[in-house]
Design a protein around this motif. Sequence first.
Motif, PDB file in Angstrom:
ATOM      1  N   ILE A  29       0.023 -38.333 -41.572  1.00 55.86           N
ATOM      2  CA  ILE A  29      -1.177 -37.582 -41.961  1.00 55.86           C
ATOM      3  C   ILE A  29      -2.319 -38.542 -42.312  1.00 55.86           C
ATOM      4  O   ILE A  29      -3.454 -38.389 -41.862  1.00 55.86           O
ATOM      5  N   ILE A  30      -2.005 -39.540 -43.136  1.00 53.17           N
ATOM      6  CA  ILE A  30      -3.028 -40.485 -43.593  1.00 53.17           C
ATOM      7  C   ILE A  30      -3.610 -41.282 -42.432  1.00 53.17           C
ATOM      8  O   ILE A  30      -4.836 -41.398 -42.273  1.00 53.17           O
ATOM      9  N   GLU A  31      -2.740 -41.821 -41.573  1.00 51.66           N
ATOM     10  CA  GLU A  31      -3.216 -42.640 -40.460  1.00 51.66           C
ATOM     11  C   GLU A  31      -3.967 -41.810 -39.438  1.00 51.66           C
ATOM     12  O   GLU A  31      -4.956 -42.269 -38.839  1.00 51.66           O
ATOM     13  N   SER A  32      -3.534 -40.574 -39.226  1.00 48.48           N
ATOM     14  CA  SER A  32      -4.237 -39.686 -38.301  1.00 48.48           C
ATOM     15  C   SER A  32      -5.636 -39.367 -38.806  1.00 48.48           C
ATOM     16  O   SER A  32      -6.614 -39.368 -38.041  1.00 48.48           O
ATOM     17  N   ALA A  33      -5.755 -39.102 -40.125  1.00 46.95           N
ATOM     18  CA  ALA A  33      -7.063 -38.813 -40.708  1.00 46.95           C
ATOM     19  C   ALA A  33      -7.969 -40.040 -40.638  1.00 46.95           C
ATOM     20  O   ALA A  33      -9.171 -39.939 -40.352  1.00 46.95           O
ATOM     21  N   GLN A  34      -7.392 -41.222 -40.917  1.00 43.71           N
ATOM     22  CA  GLN A  34      -8.184 -42.451 -40.846  1.00 43.71           C
ATOM     23  C   GLN A  34      -8.707 -42.677 -39.428  1.00 43.71           C
ATOM     24  O   GLN A  34      -9.888 -42.959 -39.225  1.00 43.71           O
ATOM     25  N   ASN A  35      -7.824 -42.534 -38.454  1.00 46.89           N
ATOM     26  CA  ASN A  35      -8.223 -42.749 -37.064  1.00 46.89           C
ATOM     27  C   ASN A  35      -9.293 -41.754 -36.627  1.00 46.89           C
ATOM     28  O   ASN A  35     -10.218 -42.102 -35.890  1.00 46.89           O
ATOM     29  N   SER A  36      -9.160 -40.517 -37.080  1.00 48.80           N
ATOM     30  CA  SER A  36     -10.163 -39.504 -36.753  1.00 48.80           C
ATOM     31  C   SER A  36     -11.522 -39.874 -37.338  1.00 48.80           C
ATOM     32  O   SER A  36     -12.564 -39.738 -36.677  1.00 48.80           O
ATOM     33  N   ALA A  37     -11.512 -40.341 -38.586  1.00 49.83           N
ATOM     34  CA  ALA A  37     -12.762 -40.748 -39.225  1.00 49.83           C
ATOM     35  C   ALA A  37     -13.368 -41.961 -38.529  1.00 49.83           C
ATOM     36  O   ALA A  37     -14.584 -42.032 -38.309  1.00 49.83           O
ATOM     37  N   TYR A  38     -12.532 -42.950 -38.164  1.00 56.46           N
ATOM     38  CA  TYR A  38     -13.021 -44.134 -37.475  1.00 56.46           C
ATOM     39  C   TYR A  38     -13.690 -43.747 -36.162  1.00 56.46           C
ATOM     40  O   TYR A  38     -14.756 -44.251 -35.815  1.00 56.46           O
ATOM     41  N   ARG A  39     -13.035 -42.852 -35.401  1.00 55.19           N
ATOM     42  CA  ARG A  39     -13.580 -42.436 -34.107  1.00 55.19           C
ATOM     43  C   ARG A  39     -14.923 -41.737 -34.277  1.00 55.19           C
ATOM     44  O   ARG A  39     -15.853 -41.936 -33.500  1.00 55.19           O
ATOM     45  N   ALA A  40     -15.024 -40.897 -35.312  1.00 56.03           N
ATOM     46  CA  ALA A  40     -16.270 -40.168 -35.544  1.00 56.03           C
ATOM     47  C   ALA A  40     -17.410 -41.125 -35.880  1.00 56.03           C
ATOM     48  O   ALA A  40     -18.522 -41.006 -35.342  1.00 56.03           O
TER      49      ALA A  40
END
Length: 360
Positions: A29-40
């Motif tokens: 969950i944490i890494e997925s949220a981080q990656n989503s934020a980085y991409r945005a």
Amino acid sequence: MDSIIGIGQNDVMKSFTKTDDILKDMCGIIESAQNSAYRAVNTALIQRNWLIGYRIAEEELEGGERSEYGLKVMKKLSKELTDLYGKGYDRSNLYHFLNFYKCFPKIFDTACRQSAPLLTWSHYRTLLQVEDKTARDWYEKEAAEQTWSVRTLQRNISSQYYYRMLQTQNKELVENEMKQLTADYQMDKLEFIKNPVIAEFLGLSPNSDFTESELESSILTNLQKFLMELGKGYAFVARQQHIHTEKQDYFIDLVFYNYILKCFVLIDLKTEKITHQDVGQMDMYIRMYDELKRSDGDNPTIGIVLCSDTDEDIARYSVMHGNEQLFASKYKLYLPSEEELRAEIETQKAMFYLQHEKDM
């Protein structure tokens, strides 16, 4: 509870799959949220830079072939944007944005790129070094498909990886060697968030904690006070000052201006014995400072490389531009001696170890 996935239709929610391992689920969950934020953030940054480059290019067209018109536009824009939004909009960066648009005019043409460019802005900024369009396109494609880090991409460009792959009869051997030499670069998961460009884009101060150890930080904090207390014309300018080149980001530990000598004084601290590379890096800092910061009334910038190890290489002074002898006789009167610097560093080291002896 599995129906929770239908509540929010975004990448973070879609990628979640519940298992019997709660720690594994949390990490996911944490890494997925981080990656989503980085991409945005990355997508917005690339779109901003491309659009700025596009708008400058359109403005240049109005000036026809007059190069002085483009220079005037850049100078005016950089001053106004810097006043409004900070140092991320100096002339150097504006030229980067313009070159980015010219080198990648159709970057948002495809559907996938419109939603999320495959590479980060740091990748594209690195790609701008490659003048050969065929080579640049190849590096872009390989970096995306092979998920190269920025450091891997930079190394491959610097080592002429594309041309070596063209010439070799054994591509697998060359590729395997490259992967082995860049393995450490590929393991840095925090590369994106450590990028000072991202911090500046978000309106935050670059996080310099990544660039210094606790010992360095302790010494520098007190060394700053030490130099100010000498009372020989020192004015504090910056700590961990960010300087960017086309290939790398650098941080100068301490920057002063000496109003008696009428020059900038740069200080870089090393926790190990000084090397030729350290001196070479300081010479680069000096050249950059003289080009970017020095005014007509200033004397050449002085660089001091300090080594926290107790040896005869405790300090090295570096003065450029060919007037070393004349200027050396002046700066010896106002800069701390090697003995003073050595004593101060050893004092701060001792204090640091005493304060942290319980943790050791």
